[in-house]
Design an enzyme around this catalytic site. Structure first.
Site, mmCIF file in Angstrom:
data_model
loop_
_atom_site.group_PDB
_atom_site.id
_atom_site.type_symbol
_atom_site.label_atom_id
_atom_site.label_comp_id
_atom_site.label_asym_id
_atom_site.label_seq_id
_atom_site.Cartn_x
_atom_site.Cartn_y
_atom_site.Cartn_z
ATOM 1 N N THR A 85 32.452 -20.820 -41.722
ATOM 2 C CA THR A 85 32.357 -19.587 -40.975
ATOM 3 C C THR A 85 31.436 -18.675 -41.764
ATOM 4 O OG1 THR A 85 33.801 -18.174 -39.668
ATOM 5 C CG2 THR A 85 34.193 -18.212 -42.017
ATOM 6 N N ASN A 140 26.384 -32.684 -36.889
ATOM 7 C CA ASN A 140 27.386 -32.195 -35.952
ATOM 8 C C ASN A 140 27.992 -33.287 -35.095
ATOM 9 O OD1 ASN A 140 27.644 -29.228 -36.301
ATOM 10 N ND2 ASN A 140 25.426 -29.422 -36.182
ATOM 11 N N THR A 183 36.791 -33.613 -35.725
ATOM 12 C CA THR A 183 37.903 -32.666 -35.814
ATOM 13 C C THR A 183 38.962 -33.202 -36.755
ATOM 14 O OG1 THR A 183 38.523 -33.693 -33.739
ATOM 15 C CG2 THR A 183 37.854 -31.409 -33.684
#
Lengths: 405, 405
Positions: B189, B400, B405
């Site tokens: 982030t 990516n 996940t």
């Protein structure tokens, strides 16, 4: 690489609408690159055009002329006649004037369409030289050949056809499209031509193609880029022995609308399925919106997110990326605790967090499919919108990085 | 792969602002993953937070608490505590309560920040277990260690520092950031921490970080995705022997603003330079807009266009793709004949078409550089905006697509 796109289905001829294909040698000698379409006298013609402020010369001309009497549609591939300024407009006028001269109609009755490289002068003489051959080739049976003739980087021709009976009369709606266009607007663009033998007033026809394109061509997206040359045309020749449709209601209008929308949908989705670099066909369905715009905002944010698109390519059921995209779509006062997300029927997120019932095995199973539906339930109202897109693959970067101006 | 990003510059200590780093073993044993920052009593603290509706638990808490007295900032990596619902909020409250207990302040004086995987429970005990070690480590000299301690997928630590003299007193502004975040919001982030020893009222400080972030953190974009955890904090400890800044004017405010903006810009641009998969650092400058919003609309449309980004990766001076992006940015009544486009000083498009002076050799020469400026002159007014971004490379898709996940 085309996802779930087979050979052309039967494309029923449309009485009063003929197509002729020829070779002008614009990019390569012998390649079919000019298509002329003739609309029978008395036809209505309507169309929707790119909203890009840099619209190409042929688009400017076709937009001006589509309101009047239209008899011919002249399409060339290999050169988009875009970014060409005033000389480009004159070039488009010249090719249409020549076709008008050959056929004895007003120049304003000819609409030009171009697709191909941007910024190079249109080879007017080459196109003019191919017009007679295209006219000699005109036939109602040439839909399949025309579908191939308008291809640029497309790997497969795209077409669809519907028929319905009303009062014992068969009505046909047939359409073709091209366009890996949103991927390569320099070389390609999105074009659609749909014709019917129903008789329809121009204003009803215009509403029909506007609404039809809005639910199909305007709901497909590969990377958010919009070509300078996109057009979708709808022609009604009026050859079917039925009364003219002058209002947007009644059994004939309803049946026609259904057929036109289905053809629009098939040929528009075919463009996504043939998107270069596409390995998945993805439906993004947004339900429960307070209005249509917020459904579209959420749908496009999800459909354009490179993070989600790469996850789709990798068959990764990445619910975090989907929730994050929904969260940044700009929906006012979004209550995230009401949001559910489904992947092809599997609930992956419930009430704004990972669904307790969800297992990675479930997610991996649905993501392994070629066709995937991402369904987002906003829980705010009754509006829905659906968008179709592709994944983002290595191949996409390769194609677009290696293609040069 | 970081573009033009070297080792950390000298990061001057800020009197009254201490940093302590420890290892909680959240993702890997031994990795530095907890950073505690202590603000001297009397400090003002301001911040800007993600606008994503799915904001993470620590963001919710920090937003609530930042208006009051703040003494500690507690950051962990390895877990974003996002998509974790009510238990996530409780977890964030517990870690801050424990730090408050250890230091004898109110729990509301501790702001939590988390970055890492989404949707997994915050390992509260691990973090609590590392707090004393972080407190023992507190030092004004720990900026560089903290810059490393907040890294996740970053390949290099990011920091900047400025000093200025006023009335014989030296004022320091030092900041650090992290974030390949917009590329991998699941793992990372965007976080920024900037401190100064000037004394500044909370309301002036809040305006300063809002405006500073607006010209820096809010003007960088890699793929348009926004994390659920993004925050940028500005702390003024008031230890410098100068009067309090209570208004947004005067020589001290002006000098402070300049230093804060420069530090914001350096650490924000460092995030783009370190964007994973980035091979180019791209400045998109839009001038001549009628208002700021249309400059931003054009800038972001260009910066987010996958077609332009792949062309940048390929060092392809593709003016057609740039014009097409400008054309679809939604600027009302855009007169394309007034638009000029420059690539690092070379005019590639003039009056809406390919510049007559432009040669491919010129374009290829500037595109071969690592740092490229796309300057778009709209010719509609006096407003300007600048955005920084990267290209779109094979590596981006690889990273990516392969991250799961």
């Amino acid at each position: 690489m085309a996802v779930g796109l087979g050979p052309l289905p039967t494309l029923h001829p449309v009485p009063g609408f003929e197509l002729g294909i020829a070779s002008a040698g614009i990019k390569r000698p012998g390649r079919k690159d000019v298509v002329v379409m003739r609309c029978a006298e008395g036809s209505s013609v309507a169309g929707v055009f790119t909203l890009n402020a840099f619209c190409a010369a042929p688009v400017i001309l076709s937009k001006q002329r589509v309101g009047g009497t239209v008899r011919y549609l002249l399409t060339n591939t290999g050169n988009a006649n875009a970014g060409t300024g005033e000389p480009g407009l004159q070039a488009a006028e010249r090719t249409t004037a020549r076709l008008a001269e050959l056929t004895g109609v007003d120049a304003s009755a000819v609409l030009p369409f171009s697709t191909g490289v941007i910024g190079e002068p249109l080879p007017v003489e080459k196109i003019e030289g191919a017009l007679q051959a295209a006219l000699d080739d005109l036939s109602v049976d040439n839909w399949a050949a025309a579908a191939t003739g308008i291809m640029t980087t497309d790997t497969l021709p795209k077409g669809a056809s519907r028929q319905f009976q009303i009062d014992g009369v068969t009505v046909t709606v047939t359409g073709i499209s091209k366009g890996a266009g949103m991927i390569r607007p320099n070389m390609a663009t999105m074009l659609g031509y749909i014709a019917t033998d129903a008789k329809v007033s121009q204003s009803v026809l215009q509403d029909l193609i506007r609404d039809g394109a809005n639910k199909s061509f305007n709901r497909i997206t590969i990377d958010g880029d919009t070509s300078t040359n996109d057009c979708c045309m709808l022609i009604a020749t009026g050859q079917a022995d039925l009364p003219e449709v002058t209002e947007a209601r009644g059994p004939l209008f309803d049946a026609l609308k259904k057929a036109v929308f289905e053809v629009c949908m098939d040929v528009a989705q075919a463009i996504v399925r043939d998107g270069e670099g596409a390995t998945k066909f993805v439906t993004v369905e947004v339900n429960g919106g307070a209005n249509h715009q917020e459904c579209l905002d959420v749908g496009y944010t999800v459909a354009h997110s490179p993070l989600i698109k790469t996850a789709l390519f990798a068959s990764d059921p990445n619910w975090g990326r989907i929730l994050a995209a929904v969260g940044r779509a700009g929906v006012p006062d979004l209550d995230v605790s009401k949001i559910d997300v489904f992947l092809s029927g599997v609930c992956i997120a419930s009430k704004g967090a990972r669904a307790s019932t969800y297992t990675e095995a479930q997610g991996s199973a649905v993501m392994a499919e070629e066709e995937i539906t991402i369904r987002i339930e906003l829980g705010r109202g009754d509006c829905s919108e659906t968008i179709w897109t592709t994944d983002l693959s290595h191949e996409y970067v390769k194609i677009n990085a290696e293609y040069r101006t």
